[in-house]
Design an enzyme around this catalytic site. Structure first.
Site, short mmCIF file in Angstrom:
data_model
loop_
_atom_site.label_atom_id
_atom_site.label_comp_id
_atom_site.label_asym_id
_atom_site.label_seq_id
_atom_site.Cartn_x
_atom_site.Cartn_y
_atom_site.Cartn_z
N ASP A 98 -0.86 39.86 16.00
CA ASP A 98 -1.09 39.89 14.68
C ASP A 98 0.25 39.48 13.76
O ASP A 98 1.10 39.98 14.03
CB ASP A 98 -1.36 41.25 14.00
CG ASP A 98 -1.79 41.27 12.49
OD1 ASP A 98 -1.38 40.46 11.74
OD2 ASP A 98 -2.58 42.24 12.12
N HIS A 104 -1.71 28.52 3.25
CA HIS A 104 -2.92 28.16 1.88
C HIS A 104 -3.96 29.22 1.90
O HIS A 104 -4.71 29.21 1.03
CB HIS A 104 -3.07 26.73 1.79
CG HIS A 104 -4.25 26.32 2.80
ND1 HIS A 104 -5.04 25.23 2.53
CD2 HIS A 104 -4.70 27.04 3.79
CE1 HIS A 104 -6.14 25.36 3.44
NE2 HIS A 104 -6.05 26.21 4.10
N LYS A 131 0.22 25.53 10.63
CA LYS A 131 -0.69 24.41 10.22
C LYS A 131 -1.89 25.09 9.39
O LYS A 131 -2.54 25.64 10.12
CB LYS A 131 -1.09 23.48 11.26
CG LYS A 131 -2.07 22.26 10.61
CD LYS A 131 -2.45 21.49 11.99
CE LYS A 131 -3.06 22.14 13.06
NZ LYS A 131 -4.60 22.69 12.39
N ASP A 189 -2.33 33.78 18.47
CA ASP A 189 -3.47 34.20 17.41
C ASP A 189 -3.83 35.45 17.83
O ASP A 189 -3.30 36.03 18.77
CB ASP A 189 -4.48 32.95 17.65
CG ASP A 189 -5.28 32.80 16.47
OD1 ASP A 189 -5.63 33.88 15.59
OD2 ASP A 189 -5.42 31.44 15.77
N LEU A 190 -4.92 35.76 16.97
CA LEU A 190 -5.46 37.21 17.27
C LEU A 190 -6.15 37.20 18.83
O LEU A 190 -6.32 36.04 19.49
CB LEU A 190 -6.62 37.43 16.42
CG LEU A 190 -6.36 37.69 14.93
CD1 LEU A 190 -7.44 37.62 14.12
CD2 LEU A 190 -5.64 38.66 14.56
#
Length: 348
Positions: free
Chosen positions: A236, A254, A250, A216-217
């Site tokens: 990133d 979207h 997950k 993640d970041l």
């Protein structure tokens, strides 16, 4: 004529239902705030109205208002009621079991509290303007997109994080139960957008043959706790994704429009073996679960209009095009017992 009158009455009743549909979620919100789902869930016997009132954080609760809320939620099958010795007593249902605040059981209460809050509801009043003008509903409502708003408003950020955490717990249980064979044969797995690593930690705990990577970041993984078998890497996803046998995402895709999703998928393809690698996407499939979650999936697509920056829920056909454009030639959709499905995508 009789049939026509009945049909018109039914149509009118449906129009009334739509006009007052907000009452359902807001009445449930009041019950959650009062702690009633937890109270009834924990009680060994159905409770009377005075017993419920005694549990409330007030020395003089308005029992008349409480009784009217409870009557409505019984009608909506959120709670049960029965007459015992000339007294109405209330009990839980399977539905109210999903609305408790108890941390030791999966619950949608944090999500409901987020979505029924004033901040989250305001963008819904801008959907028609989005049709006429384009743009993002949340930004129209608050003058800033949702991530910027959360960065400056600690309480909203807390509600948002709790809602995402509750969903993660629900999805994880469904995933480990409905997709247990999907992790066989993997030596390594990278969770893209994995937050502080809870999900990949649980996957590795259930599948100790897997070496997990939580990606993640940098500022997100900087606060991640230790999970056995998991390493945290900051970066990133639009620039590069750590190498692994498979990529797991997950509720990531979207949040993004098609163009950005294709960019992410191309990075996923670079991160996995061309012959044996796969991407495991956990997201909704519109039209895929009409019997159980169909209404919720379509409603979630409107949530994405109201709250995201270009995100949307997709049909199987839309997923297929997106994956093909991202370099994945074939895919499977696997149903699990929640609103999301598992979408397995393969480059070969």
């Amino acid at each position: 004529m009789g049939d026509e009158v009945q049909a018109q009455a039914q149509a009118q009743a449906e129009a009334w239902r739509l006009s007052l549909a907000f009452a359902d979620s807001l009445a449930v919100k009041s019950a959650i705030e009062l702690g009633i789902p937890d109270l009834l869930q924990e009680s060994d016997t159905p409770l009377s109205l005075p017993e419920i009132a005694m549990s409330l954080p007030s020395t003089s609760p308005d029992t008349t208002t409480l009784s009217r809320i409870m009557r409505f939620l019984v009608r909506k099958h959120v709670f049960t009621s029965q007459e015992i010795e000339d007294e109405t007593r209330y009990g839980p249902t399977r539905t109210s079991g999903w609305l408790t605040k108890q941390v030791h059981r999966p619950s949608l209460a944090p999500f409901l509290l987020l979505e029924t809050g004033v901040v989250s509801l305001k963008p819904w009043h801008y959907l028609s303007r989005c049709v006429l003008e384009g743009g993002e509903a949340f930004e129209k409502a608050h003058g800033v997109e949702i991530w910027g708003y959360g960065a400056k408003n600690r309480e909203y950020s807390r509600l948002f994080n709790e809602a995402m955490a509750c969903n993660a717990q629900i999805v994880l249980e469904a995933l480990l139960r409905g997709y247990e064979n999907g992790f066989e044969g993997l030596g390594s797995l990278v969770d893209v957008g994995g937050g502080t690593g809870m999900t990949i930690g649980e996957i590795v705990r259930a599948n100790p043959h897997i070496s997990g990577i939580n990606f993640d970041l940098p500022h997100v993984v900087a606060t991640a706790p230790h999970y056995p078998g998991v390493v945290h890497i900051g970066g990133d996803m639009f620039h590069a994704i750590p190498q692994a046998d498979a990529v797991f995402m997950k509720w990531i895709m979207h949040d993004w429009g098609d163009e950005d999703c294709v960019k992410i998928l191309k990075q996923c393809k670079r991160a996995i073996p061309e012959k044996t690698g796969k991407v495991i996407i956990v997201d909704a499939v519109v039209g895929g679960k009409e019997g159980v979650f169909g209404d919720a999936t379509l409603a979630f697509d409107l949530v994405m209009i109201a709250h995201s920056s270009g995100g949307k829920e997709r049909t199987a056909e839309e997923w297929g095009k997106l994956l093909k454009d991202g370099g994945f030639r074939r895919f499977n959709i696997i149903s699990i017992p929640t609103i999301q499905s598992v979408i397995e995508a393969f480059p070969e």
